[in-house]
Design a protein around this motif. Structure first.
Motif, mmCIF file in Angstrom:
data_model
loop_
_atom_site.group_PDB
_atom_site.id
_atom_site.type_symbol
_atom_site.label_atom_id
_atom_site.label_comp_id
_atom_site.label_asym_id
_atom_site.label_seq_id
_atom_site.Cartn_x
_atom_site.Cartn_y
_atom_site.Cartn_z
ATOM 1 N N VAL A 1 0.854 -1.191 0.000
ATOM 2 C CA VAL A 1 0.000 0.000 0.000
ATOM 3 C C VAL A 1 0.885 1.233 0.000
ATOM 4 O O VAL A 1 1.688 1.439 0.920
ATOM 5 N N VAL A 2 0.753 2.063 -1.031
ATOM 6 C CA VAL A 2 1.496 3.310 -1.141
ATOM 7 C C VAL A 2 0.503 4.464 -1.095
ATOM 8 O O VAL A 2 -0.411 4.547 -1.910
ATOM 9 N N LYS A 3 0.675 5.342 -0.129
ATOM 10 C CA LYS A 3 -0.194 6.524 0.002
ATOM 11 C C LYS A 3 0.689 7.761 0.073
ATOM 12 O O LYS A 3 1.645 7.813 0.842
ATOM 13 N N ASP A 4 0.375 8.736 -0.780
ATOM 14 C CA ASP A 4 1.160 9.975 -0.833
ATOM 15 C C ASP A 4 2.646 9.699 -1.047
ATOM 16 O O ASP A 4 3.512 10.365 -0.465
ATOM 17 N N GLY A 5 2.950 8.689 -1.858
ATOM 18 C CA GLY A 5 4.332 8.388 -2.186
ATOM 19 C C GLY A 5 5.104 7.678 -1.104
ATOM 20 O O GLY A 5 6.340 7.599 -1.165
ATOM 21 N N THR A 6 4.409 7.132 -0.112
ATOM 22 C CA THR A 6 5.053 6.449 1.007
ATOM 23 C C THR A 6 4.445 5.063 1.190
ATOM 24 O O THR A 6 3.216 4.921 1.164
ATOM 25 N N ILE A 7 5.282 4.053 1.350
ATOM 26 C CA ILE A 7 4.770 2.725 1.682
ATOM 27 C C ILE A 7 4.294 2.742 3.134
ATOM 28 O O ILE A 7 5.077 2.993 4.051
ATOM 29 N N ASP B 1 8.805 -2.607 -7.180
ATOM 30 C CA ASP B 1 9.056 -2.064 -8.514
ATOM 31 C C ASP B 1 7.753 -1.896 -9.290
ATOM 32 O O ASP B 1 7.571 -0.911 -10.015
ATOM 33 N N LEU B 2 6.842 -2.846 -9.128
ATOM 34 C CA LEU B 2 5.549 -2.703 -9.788
ATOM 35 C C LEU B 2 4.822 -1.467 -9.274
ATOM 36 O O LEU B 2 4.144 -0.771 -10.038
ATOM 37 N N ALA B 3 4.976 -1.170 -7.994
ATOM 38 C CA ALA B 3 4.362 0.035 -7.434
ATOM 39 C C ALA B 3 4.905 1.293 -8.103
ATOM 40 O O ALA B 3 4.197 2.306 -8.222
ATOM 41 N N LYS B 4 6.161 1.258 -8.554
ATOM 42 C CA LYS B 4 6.721 2.412 -9.259
ATOM 43 C C LYS B 4 5.976 2.669 -10.563
ATOM 44 O O LYS B 4 5.780 3.831 -10.961
ATOM 45 N N PHE C 1 -6.674 0.251 -13.072
ATOM 46 C CA PHE C 1 -5.860 -0.873 -12.642
ATOM 47 C C PHE C 1 -5.452 -1.785 -13.785
ATOM 48 O O PHE C 1 -6.152 -1.920 -14.786
ATOM 49 N N GLY C 2 -4.286 -2.393 -13.592
ATOM 50 C CA GLY C 2 -3.873 -3.513 -14.405
ATOM 51 C C GLY C 2 -4.245 -4.770 -13.648
ATOM 52 O O GLY C 2 -4.156 -4.805 -12.412
ATOM 53 N N MET C 3 -4.657 -5.810 -14.348
ATOM 54 C CA MET C 3 -5.149 -7.021 -13.687
ATOM 55 C C MET C 3 -4.612 -8.246 -14.405
ATOM 56 O O MET C 3 -4.545 -8.277 -15.630
ATOM 57 N N GLY C 4 -4.211 -9.253 -13.621
ATOM 58 C CA GLY C 4 -3.674 -10.462 -14.207
ATOM 59 C C GLY C 4 -4.264 -11.710 -13.600
ATOM 60 O O GLY C 4 -4.739 -11.711 -12.451
ATOM 61 N N TYR C 5 -4.224 -12.782 -14.353
ATOM 62 C CA TYR C 5 -4.735 -14.084 -13.942
ATOM 63 C C TYR C 5 -4.205 -14.484 -12.568
ATOM 64 O O TYR C 5 -3.058 -14.214 -12.215
ATOM 65 N N ALA C 6 -5.058 -15.137 -11.792
ATOM 66 C CA ALA C 6 -4.737 -15.666 -10.460
ATOM 67 C C ALA C 6 -4.646 -14.593 -9.395
ATOM 68 O O ALA C 6 -4.177 -14.850 -8.296
ATOM 69 N N GLY C 7 -5.092 -13.377 -9.714
ATOM 70 C CA GLY C 7 -5.206 -12.352 -8.685
ATOM 71 C C GLY C 7 -4.047 -11.389 -8.586
ATOM 72 O O GLY C 7 -3.600 -11.060 -7.488
ATOM 73 N N GLN C 8 -3.567 -10.882 -9.737
ATOM 74 C CA GLN C 8 -2.522 -9.858 -9.746
ATOM 75 C C GLN C 8 -3.190 -8.502 -10.017
ATOM 76 O O GLN C 8 -3.938 -8.360 -10.983
ATOM 77 N N TYR C 9 -2.887 -7.518 -9.192
ATOM 78 C CA TYR C 9 -3.508 -6.203 -9.348
ATOM 79 C C TYR C 9 -2.502 -5.086 -9.102
ATOM 80 O O TYR C 9 -1.751 -5.102 -8.134
ATOM 81 N N LEU C 10 -2.508 -4.124 -10.001
ATOM 82 C CA LEU C 10 -1.839 -2.844 -9.806
ATOM 83 C C LEU C 10 -2.931 -1.792 -9.885
ATOM 84 O O LEU C 10 -3.430 -1.480 -10.967
ATOM 85 N N GLU D 1 -4.406 9.646 -3.997
ATOM 86 C CA GLU D 1 -2.951 9.490 -4.091
ATOM 87 C C GLU D 1 -2.542 8.097 -3.594
ATOM 88 O O GLU D 1 -1.574 7.932 -2.842
ATOM 89 N N LEU D 2 -3.264 7.076 -4.064
ATOM 90 C CA LEU D 2 -3.123 5.732 -3.529
ATOM 91 C C LEU D 2 -2.724 4.755 -4.627
ATOM 92 O O LEU D 2 -3.297 4.768 -5.724
ATOM 93 N N VAL D 3 -1.730 3.906 -4.340
ATOM 94 C CA VAL D 3 -1.317 2.821 -5.230
ATOM 95 C C VAL D 3 -1.317 1.536 -4.412
ATOM 96 O O VAL D 3 -0.729 1.492 -3.328
ATOM 97 N N ILE D 4 -1.963 0.505 -4.929
ATOM 98 C CA ILE D 4 -2.040 -0.778 -4.227
ATOM 99 C C ILE D 4 -1.571 -1.878 -5.168
ATOM 100 O O ILE D 4 -2.058 -1.990 -6.296
ATOM 101 N N VAL D 5 -0.628 -2.687 -4.704
ATOM 102 C CA VAL D 5 -0.119 -3.812 -5.474
ATOM 103 C C VAL D 5 -0.506 -5.109 -4.766
ATOM 104 O O VAL D 5 -0.308 -5.237 -3.557
ATOM 105 N N VAL D 6 -1.074 -6.042 -5.504
ATOM 106 C CA VAL D 6 -1.407 -7.352 -4.960
ATOM 107 C C VAL D 6 -0.880 -8.422 -5.908
ATOM 108 O O VAL D 6 -1.149 -8.376 -7.106
#
Length: 370
Positions: free
Chosen positions: A83-89, A263-266, A321-330, A337-342
């Motif tokens: 979880v990245v909020k305001d540029g901070t993990i 890196d994906l969060a970038k 969002f970008g989404m991938g098989y088996a539950g990948q999410y950007l 100002e929120l970025v979430i990587v799963v």
């Protein structure tokens, strides 16, 4: 946290998804208005390319809500959540010490391909998205055997409205073996019949993403990986990825990329930054707006579709969002100002791809006073 208990319900509902995945028609009126309004976001730079570490309280997120999400994630197929909020993990979880592991992002690869297409346009390698793809494949001239096929453009490939037969989400059961087991992936895709006229029907088509990868190689003289290292990954300080080769050395345009969650969060932060990184323009703001705008109705379970990006609304907030098989999410939530990587390994059922959505929605709700 009632969203968390939708887990089983989502799985049950998603079981019916294949009935409608390829029948979502494009809107007759294509809207190019930027759904997520990324232009309202602040530009965040990373000191020395490393993420600052903070707490949910520091960025006005409910720490208890975030903690509950993380605890449920630990009991699920989730491998990592960032979880990245305001540029901070402000929170991150990794199963079995996977923080430095390069994890599969699957079809989030498509969103990276979209960014590379935008960069290629910015740099003049491509004239724009309205170019017919026939001109890039003179070696397959005989396969463009109808006016409809000859009218397919980059726009159609990016928005998955080419009309080419590609039953990836139905007959092929979410697999790509009919393409990947051939010696020439481009020929396989271009040899398919036309199911509809270009621009009329949305159909999930990784083959179209592969054609985009081939077009990048043909126009830039570089594989996707080499082009990305020079113009995207390198400038973002991403120096360790795995990207499978394709038979024509273009790399796999719609699947297979592996990278570290941080890196994906970038990549997500770059989109949030409207294409700017460390004070330098990586991709034009015009492309960020274009690619994250609605180009078709997409799919009822995931949302509307842009140019290899999905769009929806969670708890009243517009998301990309970008989404991938088996539950990948950007996932990018511009107004928060929120970025979430799963990253997940939800491979018990193809429809399990939907399972992380509940965690992402709950994290969006955890932002206070919004």
């Amino acid at each position: 946290m009632t969203e968390i208990f939708r887990y089983a319900k989502l799985a049950m509902l998603a079981g019916a998804a294949s009935l409608i995945l390829t029948t979502s028609a494009c809107s007759s009126e294509k809207s190019l208005a930027p759904v997520p309004s990324p232009g309202n976001s602040k530009v965040i730079n990373l000191p020395n390319g490393e993420w600052p570490i903070g707490t949910p309280e520091q960025v006005e997120m409910d720490p208890k809500e975030v903690e509950v999400v993380m605890e449920y994630a630990k009991k699920s197929p989730v491998l990592s959540m960032l979880v990245v909020k305001d540029g901070t993990i402000v929170s991150e979880y990794y199963k079995d010490g996977m923080s430095d592991s390069k994890l599969a992002v699957n079809s989030i690869t498509k969103s990276v391909t979209s960014l590379l297409i935008g960069i290629a346009i910015d740099k003049g390698y491509l004239k724009g998205i309205n170019e017919p793809i026939e001109s890039f494949f003179p070696e397959y001239k005989e396969l463009f055997d109808s006016p409809d096929k000859r009218s397919i453009t980059l726009d159609h490939l990016l928005s998955m409205t080419s009309g080419l037969h590609f039953p990836e989400w139905t007959e092929w059961n979410y697999m790509l073996r009919p393409m990947t087991e051939t010696k020439d992936w481009n020929q396989f895709v271009l040899s398919q019949s036309m199911d509809s006229r270009p621009g009329e029907v949305w159909n999930y088509n990784t083959g179209g993403s592969q054609l985009l990868a081939a077009i990048l190689r043909k126009t830039t003289g570089q594989s996707e990986l080499d082009f990305a290292k020079e113009h995207l990954l390198g400038p973002l300080g991403i120096d360790s990825v795995k990207w499978p080769r394709s038979p024509d050395d273009s790399n796999s345009g719609g699947f297979g990329l592996k990278m570290k969650p941080r890196d994906l969060a970038k990549i997500g932060q770059l989109v949030l930054n409207r294409g700017v990184w460390d004070g330098k323009r990586i991709v034009s703001e015009a492309w960020i707006r274009e690619s994250t705008s609605r180009h078709s109705e997409g799919n009822v379970f995931f949302g509307e579709y842009g140019h290899h990006w999905w769009m929806d609304r969670y708890s009243g907030h517009k998301v990309v969002f970008g989404m991938g098989y088996a539950g990948q999410y950007l996932t990018i939530v511009p107004d928060l100002e929120l970025v979430i990587v799963v990253n997940s390994a939800a491979t018990g059922n193809p429809q399990d791809t939907t399972l992380p959505i509940q965690f992402i929605e709950s994290l969006v709700k955890a932002v206070k006073n919004k």
